[in-house]
Enzyme design. Sequence first.
Site, PDB file in Angstrom:
ATOM      1  CB  CYS A  19      -0.978   0.137   1.369  1.00  0.00           C
ATOM      2  SG  CYS A  19      -1.802   1.054   1.928  1.00  0.00           S
ATOM      3  CB  CYS A  42       0.459   1.514   3.902  1.00  0.00           C
ATOM      4  SG  CYS A  42      -1.414   1.002   4.045  1.00  0.00           S
TER       5      CYS A  42
END
Length: 119
Positions: free
Chosen positions: A39, A42
């Site tokens: 991600c 993230c």
Amino acid sequence: MASEGVVIGCHTVDQWKEQFDTHVGSTKLVVVDFTASWCGPCRMIAPILAELATNIPHVTFLKVDVDELKSIAQEYSVRSIPTFVFLKEGKIVDKVVGAKKDELSACVAKHAGEATVSA
């Protein structure tokens, strides 16, 4: 495991349970970062979370990879990542969805109970 000034990775259900059981009865704020290695957002917010953990040692920061701990992510109704769940006494008190630095910092400040928060 050291729990002050660092983000603690929970990679197994047993590690998660150990951390949860340690903090469930506490009024101390626990921030759980639901994330994934693939991600991009993230990865972008991870240094911010690490900085918050360093600057606010009276808050516990946990990191849960949704691919490693699908059952925990489902238990907390994580639908998008990153999702930050704020717990006190084992109960959800707030949630931030997305890599939103200002919202994350404000939410930590709102629930931390001590000191001013900045990242």
